[in-house]
Design a protein around this motif. Structure first.
Motif, PDB file in Angstrom:
ATOM      1  N   LEU A  52       0.841  -1.193   0.000  1.00 52.08           N
ATOM      2  CA  LEU A  52       0.000   0.000   0.000  1.00 52.08           C
ATOM      3  C   LEU A  52       0.882   1.250   0.000  1.00 52.08           C
ATOM      4  CD1 LEU A  52      -2.556  -1.149   2.739  1.00 52.08           C
ATOM      5  CD2 LEU A  52      -2.904  -1.165   0.257  1.00 52.08           C
ATOM      6  N   PRO A  53       1.374   1.670  -1.168  1.00 48.59           N
ATOM      7  CA  PRO A  53       2.262   2.845  -1.218  1.00 48.59           C
ATOM      8  C   PRO A  53       1.642   4.099  -0.620  1.00 48.59           C
ATOM      9  CG  PRO A  53       2.304   1.661  -3.303  1.00 48.59           C
ATOM     10  CD  PRO A  53       1.207   1.049  -2.492  1.00 48.59           C
ATOM     11  N   GLY A  54       0.307   4.183  -0.614  1.00 49.55           N
ATOM     12  CA  GLY A  54      -0.347   5.353  -0.048  1.00 49.55           C
ATOM     13  C   GLY A  54      -0.117   5.536   1.440  1.00 49.55           C
ATOM     14  N   MET A  55       0.422   4.526   2.121  1.00 49.68           N
ATOM     15  CA  MET A  55       0.746   4.685   3.531  1.00 49.68           C
ATOM     16  C   MET A  55       1.753   5.800   3.747  1.00 49.68           C
ATOM     17  SD  MET A  55       0.856   0.674   4.783  1.00 49.68           S
ATOM     18  CE  MET A  55       0.907   1.001   6.561  1.00 49.68           C
ATOM     19  N   ALA A  56       2.560   6.102   2.717  1.00 52.22           N
ATOM     20  CA  ALA A  56       3.558   7.168   2.837  1.00 52.22           C
ATOM     21  C   ALA A  56       2.915   8.533   3.065  1.00 52.22           C
ATOM     22  CB  ALA A  56       4.427   7.215   1.580  1.00 52.22           C
ATOM     23  N   ARG A  57       1.662   8.682   2.675  1.00 52.40           N
ATOM     24  CA  ARG A  57       0.995   9.976   2.784  1.00 52.40           C
ATOM     25  C   ARG A  57       0.335  10.188   4.140  1.00 52.40           C
ATOM     26  NH1 ARG A  57      -3.272  10.595  -0.829  1.00 52.40           N
ATOM     27  NH2 ARG A  57      -2.845  12.825  -1.055  1.00 52.40           N
ATOM     28  N   ILE A  58       0.411   9.201   5.002  1.00 55.13           N
ATOM     29  CA  ILE A  58      -0.185   9.311   6.334  1.00 55.13           C
ATOM     30  C   ILE A  58       0.902   9.653   7.342  1.00 55.13           C
ATOM     31  CG2 ILE A  58      -1.510   8.142   8.126  1.00 55.13           C
ATOM     32  CD1 ILE A  58      -2.642   6.307   5.983  1.00 55.13           C
ATOM     33  N   GLY A  59       0.729  10.742   8.039  1.00 56.71           N
ATOM     34  CA  GLY A  59       1.687  11.152   9.048  1.00 56.71           C
ATOM     35  C   GLY A  59       1.373  10.530  10.394  1.00 56.71           C
ATOM     36  N   ALA A  60       2.417  10.325  11.190  1.00 58.23           N
ATOM     37  CA  ALA A  60       2.246   9.784  12.542  1.00 58.23           C
ATOM     38  C   ALA A  60       3.271  10.445  13.445  1.00 58.23           C
ATOM     39  CB  ALA A  60       2.427   8.268  12.546  1.00 58.23           C
ATOM     40  N   ARG A  61       2.807  10.972  14.558  1.00 58.96           N
ATOM     41  CA  ARG A  61       3.741  11.559  15.519  1.00 58.96           C
ATOM     42  C   ARG A  61       3.181  11.395  16.928  1.00 58.96           C
ATOM     43  NH1 ARG A  61       3.236  17.897  16.384  1.00 58.96           N
ATOM     44  NH2 ARG A  61       1.046  18.242  15.933  1.00 58.96           N
ATOM     45  N   SER A  71      -2.338  11.858  10.754  1.00 59.82           N
ATOM     46  CA  SER A  71      -2.801  12.923   9.865  1.00 59.82           C
ATOM     47  C   SER A  71      -2.710  12.441   8.422  1.00 59.82           C
ATOM     48  CB  SER A  71      -1.955  14.184  10.051  1.00 59.82           C
ATOM     49  OG  SER A  71      -0.585  13.921   9.776  1.00 59.82           O
ATOM     50  N   ALA A  72      -3.566  12.974   7.580  1.00 56.94           N
ATOM     51  CA  ALA A  72      -3.577  12.616   6.166  1.00 56.94           C
ATOM     52  C   ALA A  72      -4.223  13.756   5.394  1.00 56.94           C
ATOM     53  CB  ALA A  72      -4.354  11.315   5.940  1.00 56.94           C
ATOM     54  N   PRO A  73      -3.867  13.905   4.109  1.00 55.76           N
ATOM     55  CA  PRO A  73      -4.479  14.970   3.305  1.00 55.76           C
ATOM     56  C   PRO A  73      -6.001  14.871   3.290  1.00 55.76           C
ATOM     57  CG  PRO A  73      -2.610  13.977   2.147  1.00 55.76           C
ATOM     58  CD  PRO A  73      -2.872  13.130   3.353  1.00 55.76           C
ATOM     59  N   GLU A  74      -6.622  16.028   3.485  1.00 54.26           N
ATOM     60  CA  GLU A  74      -8.082  16.155   3.388  1.00 54.26           C
ATOM     61  C   GLU A  74      -8.830  15.337   4.443  1.00 54.26           C
ATOM     62  OE1 GLU A  74      -9.191  15.321  -0.630  1.00 54.26           O
ATOM     63  OE2 GLU A  74      -7.901  16.891  -1.460  1.00 54.26           O
ATOM     64  N   ARG A  75      -8.155  15.028   5.550  1.00 53.42           N
ATOM     65  CA  ARG A  75      -8.843  14.343   6.647  1.00 53.42           C
ATOM     66  C   ARG A  75      -8.502  15.054   7.951  1.00 53.42           C
ATOM     67  NH1 ARG A  75     -11.463   9.877   5.661  1.00 53.42           N
ATOM     68  NH2 ARG A  75     -11.617   9.458   7.883  1.00 53.42           N
ATOM     69  N   ALA A  76      -9.452  15.099   8.857  1.00 55.72           N
ATOM     70  CA  ALA A  76      -9.173  15.658  10.178  1.00 55.72           C
ATOM     71  C   ALA A  76      -8.212  14.736  10.915  1.00 55.72           C
ATOM     72  CB  ALA A  76     -10.471  15.807  10.966  1.00 55.72           C
ATOM     73  N   PRO A  77      -7.232  15.281  11.631  1.00 59.86           N
ATOM     74  CA  PRO A  77      -6.307  14.424  12.387  1.00 59.86           C
ATOM     75  C   PRO A  77      -7.054  13.600  13.431  1.00 59.86           C
ATOM     76  CG  PRO A  77      -5.482  16.679  12.257  1.00 59.86           C
ATOM     77  CD  PRO A  77      -6.892  16.708  11.769  1.00 59.86           C
ATOM     78  N   LEU A  78      -6.448  12.490  13.781  1.00 63.31           N
ATOM     79  CA  LEU A  78      -7.027  11.605  14.793  1.00 63.31           C
ATOM     80  C   LEU A  78      -5.991  11.339  15.868  1.00 63.31           C
ATOM     81  CD1 LEU A  78      -9.468   9.698  15.551  1.00 63.31           C
ATOM     82  CD2 LEU A  78      -8.084   7.859  14.536  1.00 63.31           C
ATOM     83  N   ARG A  79      -6.412  11.461  17.116  1.00 62.88           N
ATOM     84  CA  ARG A  79      -5.532  11.116  18.232  1.00 62.88           C
ATOM     85  C   ARG A  79      -5.944   9.770  18.810  1.00 62.88           C
ATOM     86  NH1 ARG A  79      -4.073  16.786  21.428  1.00 62.88           N
ATOM     87  NH2 ARG A  79      -3.280  17.862  19.554  1.00 62.88           N
ATOM     88  N   VAL A  80      -4.941   8.941  19.075  1.00 63.79           N
ATOM     89  CA  VAL A  80      -5.163   7.582  19.555  1.00 63.79           C
ATOM     90  C   VAL A  80      -4.361   7.401  20.843  1.00 63.79           C
ATOM     91  CG1 VAL A  80      -5.059   5.134  18.973  1.00 63.79           C
ATOM     92  CG2 VAL A  80      -5.336   6.835  17.150  1.00 63.79           C
ATOM     93  N   THR A  81      -4.986   6.872  21.855  1.00 57.44           N
ATOM     94  CA  THR A  81      -4.323   6.629  23.131  1.00 57.44           C
ATOM     95  C   THR A  81      -3.766   5.207  23.169  1.00 57.44           C
ATOM     96  OG1 THR A  81      -5.827   8.159  24.237  1.00 57.44           O
ATOM     97  CG2 THR A  81      -4.633   6.619  25.634  1.00 57.44           C
ATOM     98  N   GLY A 105      -8.643   0.144  18.769  1.00 63.44           N
ATOM     99  CA  GLY A 105     -10.054   0.507  18.796  1.00 63.44           C
ATOM    100  C   GLY A 105     -10.642   0.820  17.430  1.00 63.44           C
ATOM    101  N   ASP A 106     -11.985   0.961  17.423  1.00 63.80           N
ATOM    102  CA  ASP A 106     -12.709   1.111  16.167  1.00 63.80           C
ATOM    103  C   ASP A 106     -12.480   2.462  15.496  1.00 63.80           C
ATOM    104  OD1 ASP A 106     -13.706  -1.424  16.474  1.00 63.80           O
ATOM    105  OD2 ASP A 106     -15.655  -0.768  17.255  1.00 63.80           O
ATOM    106  N   ALA A 107     -12.293   3.525  16.271  1.00 63.37           N
ATOM    107  CA  ALA A 107     -12.115   4.847  15.655  1.00 63.37           C
ATOM    108  C   ALA A 107     -10.852   4.867  14.794  1.00 63.37           C
ATOM    109  CB  ALA A 107     -12.053   5.925  16.729  1.00 63.37           C
ATOM    110  N   ALA A 108      -9.752   4.321  15.316  1.00 61.98           N
ATOM    111  CA  ALA A 108      -8.508   4.273  14.545  1.00 61.98           C
ATOM    112  C   ALA A 108      -8.664   3.370  13.330  1.00 61.98           C
ATOM    113  CB  ALA A 108      -7.362   3.787  15.431  1.00 61.98           C
ATOM    114  N   ALA A 109      -9.342   2.228  13.512  1.00 57.69           N
ATOM    115  CA  ALA A 109      -9.536   1.300  12.399  1.00 57.69           C
ATOM    116  C   ALA A 109     -10.361   1.944  11.292  1.00 57.69           C
ATOM    117  CB  ALA A 109     -10.212   0.030  12.901  1.00 57.69           C
TER     118      ALA A 109
END
Length: 268
Positions: A52-61, A71-81, A105-109
């Motif tokens: 899945l080359p598109g994984m490169a476009r997803i940020g994680a910090r 984070s990802a283009p055109e999507r609201a960021p998501l925080r995961v605990t 959890g389901d939100a991240a999935a």
């Protein structure tokens, strides 16, 4: 003089990375590095930019020690605990290793599945569930999170500069996803290093890093190079019977703090 010139951390295997000025070294490598992984929801098998080359476009910090931000283009960021170490366990597979890892959890999935157009889950590896490093190269008790096989990857800036000159264009270090970048060494000098020390932390070089197709992908867009570079050039002078090599895998011998600019001492 050898010095540590860059530090990279990749919180989620195969997603975007963080360029750091300072990082802690813990029992699994750089603290927070590759502690999360995206898996196929049905099989539990790990997913990477290979499929899945598109994984490169997803940020994680890391926002802090317990919160990951995606984070990802055109999507609201998501925080995961970070999930509890012994709840919502899911059987997952990394290459030939299988382990139980807490599901985030389901939100991240749902968020990741929408980004990748594939049903997937996000899992976390606590230190108590980490994998044993291959004992052909490591000691019993040496552990790794979700990295392919070893806790840390080192590349020298001289090696990347040499490869860029051979390819005929500048190459981003991020294509090779190292943790530690060292400057002041001749190209591929790291091939012959044994043990080294940075700050108070010692490291053991244990195995050259064999390369898959990921370095042919743009590290920001995931687009594949049309000419097969830089693997085509690497294969012309860095290949043996087992693969194409660039960079060196390390195992830490102790814990401590690393900062960009620190001198690097070769111990053997």
């Amino acid at each position: 003089m050898l010095r540590l010139s860059a530090l990279y951390r990749f919180p989620v295997k195969s997603l975007g990375g963080e360029l750091l000025q300072r990082a802690e070294v813990d029992d699994l490598g750089l603290a927070g590095d590759r502690r999360w992984m995206v898996v196929d929801s049905a099989s539990g098998r790990f997913l990477t930019q290979r499929q899945l080359p598109g994984m490169a476009r997803i940020g994680a910090r890391w926002r802090d020690g317990e919160t990951l931000e995606l984070s990802a283009p055109e999507r609201a960021p998501l925080r995961v605990t970070v999930p509890p170490a012994d709840l919502a366990l899911r059987e997952v597979t990394v290459w030939r290793d299988s382990l139980e890892a807490p599901d985030a959890g389901d939100a991240a999935a749902t968020w990741l599945s929408a980004c990748l157009a594939r049903d997937c889950r996000l899992v976390h590896v606590p230190a108590s569930r980490a994998r044993q490093v291959d004992t052909a190269y490591a000691q019993p008790g040496d552990k790794v999170g979700f990295a392919d096989g070893f806790p840390l990857l080192l590349i020298s800036q001289g090696s990347l500069d040499d490869l860029s000159a051979r390819v005929g264009r500048p190459l981003e270090m991020l294509r090779f996803r190292p943790n530690l970048v060292i400057e002041g060494a001749a190209p591929y000098a790291e091939d012959g290093w044994g043990r080294l020390r940075i700050g108070t932390v010692e490291f053991e070089r244990v195995k050259p890093c064999s390369r898959c197709a990921i370095p042919t992908l743009d590290p920001h867009s995931g687009e594949r190079s049309g000419d097969g570079e830089p693997l085509r050039t690497l294969a012309s002078y860095r290949r043996d019977a087992d693969g194409v090599y660039f960079g060196q895998n390390l195992i830490q011998r102790g814990t401590g703090v690393l900062e960009v600019g620190m001198p690097v001492t070769l111990l053997d």
